[in-house]
Scaffold this active site. Structure first.
Site, PDB file in Angstrom:
ATOM      1  N   GLU B 314      38.325  24.983   1.141  1.00 55.63           N
ATOM      2  CA  GLU B 314      39.250  25.526   0.152  1.00 55.63           C
ATOM      3  C   GLU B 314      40.645  25.675   0.744  1.00 55.63           C
ATOM      4  OE1 GLU B 314      37.128  28.439  -2.147  1.00 55.63           O
ATOM      5  OE2 GLU B 314      39.005  29.137  -3.034  1.00 55.63           O
ATOM      6  N   GLU B 317      42.146  22.390   0.713  1.00 61.28           N
ATOM      7  CA  GLU B 317      42.501  22.036  -0.659  1.00 61.28           C
ATOM      8  C   GLU B 317      43.802  22.729  -1.059  1.00 61.28           C
ATOM      9  OE1 GLU B 317      39.548  23.253  -3.390  1.00 61.28           O
ATOM     10  OE2 GLU B 317      40.329  22.050  -5.040  1.00 61.28           O
ATOM     11  N   CYS B 341      34.098  30.942  -5.856  1.00 59.62           N
ATOM     12  CA  CYS B 341      32.777  31.274  -5.329  1.00 59.62           C
ATOM     13  C   CYS B 341      32.049  32.308  -6.160  1.00 59.62           C
ATOM     14  CB  CYS B 341      32.886  31.744  -3.878  1.00 59.62           C
ATOM     15  SG  CYS B 341      34.227  32.861  -3.581  1.00 59.62           S
ATOM     16  N   SER B 361      39.471  26.079  -7.668  1.00 61.69           N
ATOM     17  CA  SER B 361      39.176  25.255  -6.500  1.00 61.69           C
ATOM     18  C   SER B 361      37.920  24.454  -6.794  1.00 61.69           C
ATOM     19  CB  SER B 361      38.955  26.164  -5.301  1.00 61.69           C
ATOM     20  OG  SER B 361      38.247  25.484  -4.318  1.00 61.69           O
ATOM     21  N   LYS B 400      24.240  34.183  -9.681  1.00 58.19           N
ATOM     22  CA  LYS B 400      23.860  33.070  -8.807  1.00 58.19           C
ATOM     23  C   LYS B 400      22.602  32.391  -9.312  1.00 58.19           C
ATOM     24  CE  LYS B 400      26.910  33.542  -5.392  1.00 58.19           C
ATOM     25  NZ  LYS B 400      27.894  32.511  -5.109  1.00 58.19           N
ATOM     26  N   GLU B 403      23.906  29.996 -11.498  1.00 58.68           N
ATOM     27  CA  GLU B 403      24.658  28.952 -10.790  1.00 58.68           C
ATOM     28  C   GLU B 403      23.724  27.915 -10.190  1.00 58.68           C
ATOM     29  OE1 GLU B 403      26.602  30.102  -7.225  1.00 58.68           O
ATOM     30  OE2 GLU B 403      28.322  28.802  -7.594  1.00 58.68           O
ATOM     31  N   GLU B 408      24.884  20.311 -12.689  1.00 54.37           N
ATOM     32  CA  GLU B 408      25.609  19.459 -11.744  1.00 54.37           C
ATOM     33  C   GLU B 408      25.317  19.807 -10.288  1.00 54.37           C
ATOM     34  OE1 GLU B 408      27.047  21.247 -14.091  1.00 54.37           O
ATOM     35  OE2 GLU B 408      28.399  22.715 -13.229  1.00 54.37           O
ATOM     36  N   CYS B 571      31.613  41.393  -4.308  1.00 59.39           N
ATOM     37  CA  CYS B 571      30.172  41.110  -4.311  1.00 59.39           C
ATOM     38  C   CYS B 571      29.337  42.330  -3.956  1.00 59.39           C
ATOM     39  CB  CYS B 571      29.859  39.986  -3.327  1.00 59.39           C
ATOM     40  SG  CYS B 571      30.824  38.517  -3.684  1.00 59.39           S
TER      41      CYS B 571
END
Lengths: 401, 644, 158
Positions: B314, B317, B341, B361, B400, B403, B408, B571
């Site tokens: 990241e 990036e 994230c 990102s 999560k 996720e 994908e 988190c």
């Protein structure tokens, strides 16, 4: 304006010309008006009986950029229809009362919260408001009083009995579910949109022009020591002449029954579904704050009526109309209705009914708003006053026990 | 030289006026006249500031009042009526959580009337609560259960509901709703609408048919739930829970053919002690590794490793985007760059601000990167068939679970992460094997991913991703050690719990370009003299404020990098963390993370030798190279604004 | 819903927002107007209103489900509401209910197959001295007998 029906009454149903009240009020100062209302000892006519002068004085003392007067025309109490009569036949009293209230507390905005079932009256009320604007009784600089602007909007409800409670009404106006708020803070401090708001019943506001015209002292001549003035009673049920009557406070139940032509009466429900049920042995009691106060709903039951079915009708009403937010009212009313059904099917124990009466007492003190606080009233009073008929299956008319 | 700005986190924006904390005009000092009131609670004289609720006054003076719908994070409700108290000269009982003290009143919290009222109310709640305690996941941690015990409820006074009224909604990968256990305290509604400003749950109906539901009572997977799970953390009963994969994981562990691999994140390690009776703030990293091996996991890895990898990807990036924007003037709409994230935040943006998807990102979250690496790099190195590997991620996060099921996320050729496991569920698994976690000896993580830097560890707290990224970017660009600019390499301006934080970092000098970036640029001069503007926001209500500011072209639209976390506190306050939660607990968990991090030998991602190893031997094109893009980067999709 | 229905509904809502304002306190008035025009508030309408008022659709749905006169499900063009509270009950509302049910061929809570009528119970209409009473849309009818109740049904449609 020609009235559709001739009514007799000492105050509200007496002679009145459009504009008299406001005209006289604007010659007085705001403090004078508040004094007259205080002197008259006028109490709220919606059923709660809160002193109007206290409410208005707190509203007048509050400092805010905007204040509101709300007229509570959400009369959903079973057996009440006096506000309908006032709105259809005496709208001048209601609206002028709002204007005077606005003048007294310093509000510029008035809202009439009209219940959804009265939508058919809305057009005539809007026409009347237009007429008042033409006569400069509404709008800017009313009757020439510099700086005093006031206007009224009509807002329709959508059939929720709980919106008759003042904070639930304000929530409904703000576009939320009609759920009562936590009090304090009270609406006179934090009401509609957080601004000081005075919510008054239709009949309360209708008394105001007469008080201003004749003085608070004059008002005290009617009624009793604690309940001054007159009251509109909506009489329905088993009688010859169901209608709206204006009588002084302090009238006994027996006198009332005679005036409306009720025969063989077994029970009278005073205060609608959230009131108490009076048996024949107590018909000498007075309707006043000293004895039995009420919002005016009187339902008369004669000797052929089944008291248990009546109780069931009331409890079904509350189970459906509770807003459902606080535990004692939402689940408590369901349990009380279950109890009534158990009695109907003869599957009850006296021990369990005692538990339900205890639950009723808890609901009366722990519920968040007036609906939960008064729904056990009919349950407790009917089971107490008519136990012979309900439990012992004795005919209730001979001794009236 | 550094500009800081911090904005208040007021989660009460949507609450009606009477439910907000009461604001009463106070004189400057509470001891001046009019600032405090003397009240009598249970015959004890107490002085409180004007406007304090009775509940707050009692808490400060150690007087116990039971509550049910009250929660410190949320606005006032006053609907359960359990906290009622008696006030002299008032006929009705008043809710102590909602009654502000403005006059010298006499309060009694335990008279017979109050006791009877509370008992009746608890009896009413239990009579409608369908479900047995012994088969409920909140057994022993349920507020209704504790209240019933406190008031000595031992039989059904008002009968008991015999049949369930609702169907269990387990359509969502993350949140499961069982409305038969709901006691209508409205905490979930206040969380979703006021605290998180997402708006999925509300009370539907009136009277006895009131229930908590979604738009048109659709199932959760059909509405815009972002899976943040904050409602689960605040529900007092078992009405809301996370989707539990424990049975399948046990099956995988028991299957000898499967190679079961687990990665643990820093936030669960900081909080799992609470499930074993410890106070918040004890990090159990070493003990947890031992426990996991004893349970039967084949390998235990540290998610912090891929957190370091995420920083590399990241961070690179970000630099590339800055280069494209500042030097080549292309793709200007990709600045500011948003972190990606937090899957709750990602789904939130996909629903509400899909026009900004390009700003996210493209790097995956550390969990997903790890899954891909395990089933490619690790499978190769250890010569295991990736079809036999089962990857499990222990996360503080309920999103999560969603996720790892995103279609994908199969870059390895298989489902990258097979199951997401929350802190609570892992604690349950450990308890099932009879292990008492705090007494275990500590042990380390397994190779080849064993080492991780401190930068990866602080991901758990809000501001952690930003701090980790800055440590790397600042050093690589300026060539100077971070310790020279910030004491002990602790970038404190981005730490803390304020809702939105904004920091400006001027880049006065630049150093040499490191080896891995030489193919992109020859020097850093294009950054010399620039000011790096970054921001940190946690909780979707604050994310909304920042996004609206960006839409309107405000100060945040000129930022270069913004860290967003879907959950309040970051988190460590995630939807899978131990229940209960409040601001104090979250602060202690964050403190544990920062303390653990300070003791580590390596504290910056780019200094981690294992990261260098990966780039030399596996991801040979370097950060953001072709292979990295294939395996470690992902795409996002636009979702509907109202219906999923 | 067909595309042209959606666009005309969207336009109608825009006009209502202009009339009443786009703050939350205009929510009930807007819902009442849509209810009056279409006899129910569809999910598309709820999402459009939510978009204009900057709230979530579930909040609009929650408000609609609270009030008895607002519906999310389609109802007949004429909603017949018969009062079931005590005063009308004592004046033999059951005979009125049975007459209406018989005439329309449906039971309380149902809608006729041609979508013309829905019958419902309602609570006190405030016409207790002139019971039994019923309301069809906004019009009220009092002192009903089974005969006159059925005549009123045809009066409204005709």
């Amino acid at each position: 304006m020609k009235k559709p029906k001739v009514r007799n009454g000492k105050i509200l149903f007496s002679e009145y010309t459009l504009g008299e009240g406001v005209r006289k009020a604007l010659t007085l100062s705001r403090e004078d008006i508040l004094f007259e209302i205080k002197d008259s000892k006028l109490k709220g006519r919606g059923g709660a009986g809160f002193p109007v002068s206290t409410k208005w004085m707190l509203g007048a003392a509050a400092i805010a950029e905007r204040k509101y007067i709300i007229c509570n025309a959400d009369e959903g109490e079973p057996g009440t229809f006096k506000d309908r009569v006032l709105l259809v036949e005496y709208p001048e009293l209601v609206f002028e009362g709002m204007v005077i209230a606005g003048y007294a507390i310093g509000a510029k905005f008035g809202i009439l919260y009209l219940r959804g079932e009265y939508e058919y009256i809305r057009k005539s009320l809007q026409d009347f408001l237009e007429l008042m604007r033409k006569e400069n009784l509404l709008g800017k600089n009313i009757l020439g009083k510099e700086g005093f602007d006031f206007d009224i909007k009509i807002h329709l409800g959508s059939s929720a009995y709980v919106c008759g409670e003042e904070t639930a009404l304000i929530e409904s106006l703000e576009g939320h579910r009609g759920e009562a708020r936590n009090r304090p803070p009270y609406p006179v401090n934090t009401g509609f949109r957080g601004m000081p708001t005075s919510v008054n019943n239709v009949e309360t506001l209708s008394c105001v022009p007469h008080i201003i015209l004749n003085g608070g002292n004059w008002f005290k001549n009617f009624g009793t020591e604690k309940s001054t003035g007159t009251k509109l009673f909506s009489i329905s049920g088993d009688c010859e002449k169901p209608d709206v009557y204006e009588w002084e406070w302090g009238i006994t139940i027996a006198e009332m029954l005679e005036k409306v032509g009720a025969k063989n009466t077994k029970a009278v429900q005073i205060g609608g579904a959230s009131g108490i049920c009076i048996p024949k042995s107590q018909f000498n009691r007075k309707i006043a704050y000293e004895d039995i106060p009420t919002g005016g709903s009187i339902i008369i039951f004669d000797k052929n009526r089944d008291m248990l079915k009546i109780l069931k009708n009331f409890m079904e009403f509350f189970v459906e109309e509770s807003c459902g937010q606080c535990t004692p009212c939402r689940i408590g009313n369901t349990k009380l209705l279950e109890g009534v059904k158990m009695i109907e099917n003869e599957k009850y124990t006296f021990a369990y009914l005692d538990k339900l009466k205890d639950l009723g007492k808890t609901m009366q003190i722990a519920s968040k708003c007036g609906l939960g606080q008064s729904s056990p009233n009919s349950f407790i009073s009917i089971l107490e006053n008519f136990k012979d008929e309900i439990f012992y299956h004795e005919n209730g008319d001979a001794n009236g026990k | 030289m550094k500009m800081e700005m911090q904005m208040e986190n007021k989660g009460n924006g949507r609450a009606p006026v009477s439910q907000k904390p009461h604001k009463i005009e106070l004189p400057l000092h509470p001891e001046y006249i009019g600032g405090s009131v003397k009240v009598q609670i249970n015959e004890k004289e107490i002085i409180v500031p004007l406007g304090t609720t009775i509940l707050e006054a009692c808490k400060k003076n150690n007087i116990h009042i039971p509550t049910l719908c009250h929660h410190d994070d949320l606005c006032i409700a006053g609907v359960c009526r359990v906290c009622v108290v008696e006030i002299e000269n008032m006929r009705t009982l008043q809710a102590s959580c909602a009654f502000p003290i403005t006059a010298p009143i006499k309060i009694k919290t335990a008279t017979p009337m109050v006791r009877k009222a509370r008992k009746n109310i608890i009896d009413l709640l239990i009579s409608e609560h369908y479900g047995e305690c012994y088969s409920c996941f909140r057994n022993n941690n349920c507020e209704l259960q504790s209240l019933a015990k406190e008031y000595g409820v031992d039989h059904y006074n008002f009968g008991h509901v015999q049949k369930p009224r609702f169907k269990i909604d387990n359509s969502s990968y993350s949140v499961v709703r069982d409305m038969d256990k709901c006691i209508l305290c409205k905490r979930c509604v206040r969380t979703c609408i006021d605290l998180q400003e997402v708006g999925v749950l509300e009370a539907i109906g009136r009277g006895d048919s009131t229930h908590i539901g979604t738009f048109f009572d659709k199932q959760l997977s059909d509405v815009i739930c972002i899976n943040c799970g904050q409602c689960i953390n605040r529900c007092p009963t078992g009405a809301l829970r996370a989707n539990d994969p424990r049975d399948e994981i046990w099956r995988a562990i028991d299957d000898p053919k499967k190679h079961v691999v687990i990665q643990t994140a820093p936030s669960p390690r900081a909080a799992i002690g609470e499930e074993f009776g410890l106070e918040a703030g004890h990090s159990m990293t070493g003990e947890l590794n031992t426990a996991l091996r004893r349970i039967g996991f084949d390998k235990v890895f540290d998610t912090n490793f891929t957190a370091d990898l995420t920083i590399m990807e990241e961070g690179t990036e970000l630099i590339l985007r800055l280069y494209n924007a500042l030097v080549k003037s292309e793709n200007l709409n990709k600045i500011p760059q948003f972190t990606s994230c937090s899957p709750g935040w990602v789904k939130y943006l996909e629903h509400f601000y899909p026009q900004y998807i390009d700003n996210l990102s493209s790097a995956k979250s550390p969990q997903q990167m790890f899954g891909t690496l395990i089933k490619t790099f690790y499978a190769q190195e250890e010569n295991i068939n990736p079809a036999d590997i089962v990857t499990i991620a222990v996360m503080p996060c309920s999103a999560k679970k969603f996720e790892c099921n995103r279609p994908e996320m199969v870059d390895s050729g298989f489902k990258d992460v097979d199951f997401g496991l929350t802190t609570r569920e892992l604690a349950q698994m450990i308890k099932e094997t009879g292990i008492f976690l705090p007494e275990l000896p500590k042990s380390g993580f397994d190779e080849p991913f064993g080492e991780a830097s401190g930068a990866g560890l602080i991901f758990g707290a809000t501001g952690g991703v930003m701090e980790a990224a800055l440590r790397t970017v600042v050093e690589l660009v300026t060539g100077k050690k971070v310790e020279n600019l910030f004491e002990n390499a602790n970038i404190t301006p981005v730490r803390g719990f304020e809702g939105i934080r904004y920091v400006e970092l001027p880049i006065e000098e630049v150093g040499d370009v490191p080896e891995m970036y030489k193919k992109y640029f020859s020097n850093w001069n294009w950054l010399k003299g620039a000011t790096l503007k970054v921001a940190v926001a946690h909780g979707t209500a604050n994310a909304k404020k920042v996004m609206e500011n960006i839409k309107a072209g405000g100060i945040f639209s000129e930022c270069h990098f913004i860290e967003f976390m879907g959950c309040p506190g970051g988190c460590i306050g995630g939807g899978g963390q131990p229940i209960p939660t409040n601001a104090e607990i979250r602060a202690k968990r964050a403190e544990a993370i920062y303390k653990e991090e300070e003791g580590l030998p390596i504290r910056k991602s780019h200094e981690n030798p294992h990261i260098a190893y990966i780039y030399e031997n596996f991801l040979t094109d370097g950060p953001c190279g072709h292979k990295s893009h294939e395996l470690l980067h992902t795409k996002y999709i636009k979702r509907g604004e109202y219906i999923a | 819903m067909l595309v042209f229905e959606k666009t005309s509904l969207a336009k109608e809502i825009e006009q209502l927002i202009e009339k009443y304002g786009n703050s939350r306190s205009s929510l009930l008035s807007i819902l009442q107007e849509i209810q009056a025009n279409h006899r129910y508030i569809s999910d598309y309408a709820q999402q459009e209103i939510a978009r204009h008022l900057c709230i979530q659709p579930v909040e609009v749905y929650s408000v609609i489900s609270f009030y008895a006169f607002l519906n999310s499900e389609p109802k007949g063009r004429n909603i017949v509401r018969i009062c079931k509270t005590i005063s009308c009950d004592m004046k033999n509302k059951m005979s009125i209910v049975k007459a209406v049910e018989r005439e329309l061929g449906i039971k309380i809570g149902e809608t006729t197959s041609d979508n013309k009528f829905t019958i419902e119970y309602t609570n006190c209409l405030g016409l207790c001295d002139e019971g039994p009473a019923m309301a069809i849309n906004e019009r009220v009818f009092t002192r009903l007998t089974p005969q006159t109740a059925v005549e009123n049904l045809h009066k409204v449609v005709g």
